[in-house]
Design a protein around this motif. Structure first.
Motif, mmCIF file in Angstrom:
data_model
loop_
_atom_site.group_PDB
_atom_site.id
_atom_site.type_symbol
_atom_site.label_atom_id
_atom_site.label_comp_id
_atom_site.label_asym_id
_atom_site.label_seq_id
_atom_site.Cartn_x
_atom_site.Cartn_y
_atom_site.Cartn_z
ATOM 1 N N ASP A 290 -2.763 5.332 1.115
ATOM 2 C CA ASP A 290 -4.084 4.618 1.971
ATOM 3 C C ASP A 290 -3.677 5.284 3.011
ATOM 4 N N ALA A 291 -3.022 5.681 3.305
ATOM 5 C CA ALA A 291 -2.243 6.256 4.501
ATOM 6 C C ALA A 291 -2.019 7.746 4.742
ATOM 7 N N VAL A 292 -2.629 8.941 5.739
ATOM 8 C CA VAL A 292 -0.959 10.031 6.000
ATOM 9 C C VAL A 292 -0.883 10.371 7.181
ATOM 10 N N PHE A 293 0.619 10.522 7.099
ATOM 11 C CA PHE A 293 1.485 10.308 8.638
ATOM 12 C C PHE A 293 1.605 11.880 8.944
ATOM 13 N N GLU A 294 0.577 12.606 9.570
ATOM 14 C CA GLU A 294 0.424 14.240 10.489
ATOM 15 C C GLU A 294 1.328 14.223 11.306
ATOM 16 N N THR A 295 2.282 15.509 11.550
ATOM 17 C CA THR A 295 3.116 15.759 12.433
ATOM 18 C C THR A 295 2.766 17.240 12.620
ATOM 19 N N VAL A 296 2.507 17.275 11.215
ATOM 20 C CA VAL A 296 2.999 19.138 10.643
ATOM 21 C C VAL A 296 1.551 19.893 11.491
ATOM 22 N N GLY A 297 0.089 19.172 10.846
ATOM 23 C CA GLY A 297 -1.211 20.404 11.520
ATOM 24 C C GLY A 297 -1.883 21.383 10.545
ATOM 25 N N GLN B 161 0.497 -1.269 -0.308
ATOM 26 C CA GLN B 161 -0.268 -0.135 -0.094
ATOM 27 C C GLN B 161 1.180 1.829 0.211
ATOM 28 N N THR B 162 0.130 2.327 -0.460
ATOM 29 C CA THR B 162 0.793 3.507 -0.043
ATOM 30 C C THR B 162 0.702 4.827 1.207
ATOM 31 N N MET B 163 2.081 5.283 1.702
ATOM 32 C CA MET B 163 1.747 5.852 2.777
ATOM 33 C C MET B 163 3.029 7.114 2.198
ATOM 34 N N ILE C 122 -5.708 9.183 8.361
ATOM 35 C CA ILE C 122 -4.691 9.946 9.110
ATOM 36 C C ILE C 122 -4.578 10.101 10.216
ATOM 37 N N VAL C 123 -3.054 9.470 10.307
ATOM 38 C CA VAL C 123 -2.545 8.904 11.666
ATOM 39 C C VAL C 123 -2.315 10.290 11.948
ATOM 40 N N VAL C 124 -2.357 10.923 12.897
ATOM 41 C CA VAL C 124 -1.709 12.976 13.683
ATOM 42 C C VAL C 124 -1.476 12.148 14.945
ATOM 43 N N SER C 125 -0.313 12.781 15.203
ATOM 44 C CA SER C 125 0.553 12.380 16.540
ATOM 45 C C SER C 125 1.679 14.011 17.076
ATOM 46 N N GLY C 126 1.260 14.849 16.339
ATOM 47 C CA GLY C 126 1.460 16.238 16.368
ATOM 48 C C GLY C 126 1.204 17.321 15.324
ATOM 49 N N SER C 127 0.871 18.668 15.330
ATOM 50 C CA SER C 127 1.033 20.104 14.915
ATOM 51 C C SER C 127 1.711 20.748 14.773
ATOM 52 N N THR C 128 3.057 20.948 14.516
ATOM 53 C CA THR C 128 4.521 21.973 14.989
ATOM 54 C C THR C 128 4.003 23.019 14.841
ATOM 55 N N SER C 129 2.811 23.296 13.160
ATOM 56 C CA SER C 129 2.906 24.592 12.558
ATOM 57 C C SER C 129 1.039 24.625 13.558
ATOM 58 N N GLY C 130 1.124 24.056 14.263
ATOM 59 C CA GLY C 130 -0.769 25.257 15.226
ATOM 60 C C GLY C 130 -1.531 23.932 15.084
ATOM 61 N N PRO C 131 -2.555 23.666 16.336
ATOM 62 C CA PRO C 131 -3.898 22.567 16.015
ATOM 63 C C PRO C 131 -4.887 23.326 15.398
#
Length: 321
Positions: free
Chosen positions: A216-223, A157-159, A240-249
C-alpha cells in the motif's frame, strides 16, 4: 566551550573539515533558551554540512548536530526541535519558506550547550533516557511524519521500507509495527535484514527482490538505487513517501506506471514542533525505545562520522557527554 564543528566546506573529503575542539560560548537572545547538551545524534545532514550543502560559505565555522537532548538552566529536561521558524510564521513549521535547520544558519548541538527558541525546547518524557531522546528530533520525527501525517496508511495495510539499518528506516519499522501495520523491509546484507526483523519487521527481502504481493505504501530514503523497485512494488493507487535520496536524486520518474496505476508520490521533510511532542507521547504510550547502533563520547565524534560515511550503521549513532 567544547564543540564538534566544520571549519569550512569540503565537497570531496568532508571529514577533512571536521574539527573536535573549542568554540566561543553562545549568547542567548531574548525569547531563546540555552540547553546544556547531554546527548546528540548524528544525521546525514551533518555530512552534507561538511560538504557545504545547504549552508553559505560565510556561515563557517559551524557547530554540527541537528538534534539532541539536554537540560535547561532551571533543570527541565528537554528534547530539541531543530526547525527554526521566522518569528512571524504561523502554520505548519515545515512549510515556512524562511525556515532553517540547526547547522544551516544557527549553531548546532554537538557542543557543551546550544541556544534555540524557547518553543523548540520540548519537555522530555521521564521514560526516555537522554541517549534515546537524542534520536527523536530528526530521524524519528521524520519517520513519524512520513507514516502518520503523509502516508494515509491504516492498521492492517502493508508498508515497504527501503533500506534496513538507517535512523529513519529503523524508526519506521518500530512505529509501523506498533501501529498495527504489516512491515516489510529491504536490506543489502543479511545482518541489516536481521536487525530489521529484531525491531519488528514482519518480513525482510534482499534489495530489489520481487515481493510476495504489492504494498500500500513505500517509504523512500535511498533514491536512485531503489526507485524503480519502489514504483514496481506499489498497488494501484498506492503511495511513495520520500524524505531523502542517499544514493542520489537522479531517479527515473516511470511516468507511464505513475499515471496508469494512479500512483502517488509525496515528499516529507522533518516535522513540526507539535508532531515532535506527539511522537514523544506515542513512544511512552506504545513502550517504544529507539534503536541506538552506537553510543560514543563526543571526543570520539570522528569515528561516528567515519562509520556513517561508510554505511556502517545499525540504528542511530549518538554522542554523549
Amino acid at each position: 566551550m567544547f564543540a564538534v564543528y566544520a571549519n569550512e566546506a569540503n565537497a570531496d573529503d568532508p571529514l577533512a573539515s571536521l574539527v573536535v575542539g573549542e568554540r566561543p560560548d553562545p549568547e542567548v537572545p531574548e525569547g531563546w533558551v540555552k540547553v546544556n547538551v547531554k546527548a546528540a545524534s548524528l544525521n546525514m545532514h551533518d555530512l552534507w554540512t561538511l560538504r557545504g550543502v545547504g549552508i553559505k560559505e560565510e556561515q563557517f565555522p559551524m557547530i554540527l548536530g541537528c538534534d539532541g537532548a539536554g537540560v535547561l538552566d532551571d533543570g527541565t529536561e528537554v528534547v530539541i526541535h531543530s526547525v527554526i521558524n521566522d518569528p512571524s510564521w504561523r502554520g505548519d513549521d515545515t512549510l515556512d519558506p524562511k525556515r532553517t535547520l540547526l547547522t544551516e544558519k544557527f549553531q548546532g548541538t554537538f557542543a557543551d550547550s546550544v541556544v534555540v527558541p524557547a518553543r523548540n525546547a520540548v519537555p522530555k518524557p521521564a521514560g526516555l533516557s537522554m541517549t534515546e531522546a537524542a534520536t527523536m528530533g530528526t530521524a524519528w520525527l521524520t519517520a513519524y511524519r512520513m507514516l502518520f501525517v503523509k502516508s494515509g496508511l491504516r492498521p492492517g495495510q502493508t508498508m515497504l521500507v527501503q533500506g534496513a539499518s538507517g535512523g529513519v528506516s529503523t524508526a519506521l519499522v518500530q512505529l509501523g509495527r506498533a501501529a498495527g501495520i504489516r512491515v516489510w523491509v529491504t536490506g543489502r546484507t543479511e545482518e541489516k535484514r536481521a536487525l530489521a526483523e529484531r525491531l519488528g519487521a514482519h518480513q525482510t527481502f534482499e534489495s530489489g527482490a520481487r515481493l510476495p504481493e504489492r504494498v500500500d505504501a513505500v517509504f523512500e530514503t535511498v533514491g536512485k538505487a531503489t526507485w524503480s523497485h519502489s514504483m514496481k512494488s506499489l498497488k494501484p493507487g498506492g503511495i511513495i513517501v520520500v524524505s531523502g535520496s542517499t544514493s542520489g536524486p537522479d531517479a527515473s520518474a516511470e511516468l507511464q506506471r505513475l499515471f496508469f496505476l494512479q500512483l502517488r508520490v509525496t515528499g516529507s521533510t522533518m516535522g513540526t514542533r507539535d508532531e515532535l511532542a506527539d511522537l514523544l507521547a506515542y513512544t511512552e504510550l506504545a513502550g517504544i525505545r529507539p534503536q541506538v547502533g552506537a553510543e560514543l563520547p563526543f571526543e570520539d565524534a570522528r569515528k561516528g562520522f567515519e562509520d556513517m560515511l561508510e554505511g556502517r550503521t545499525a540504528g542511530k549513532i549518538v554522542f554523549t557527554r
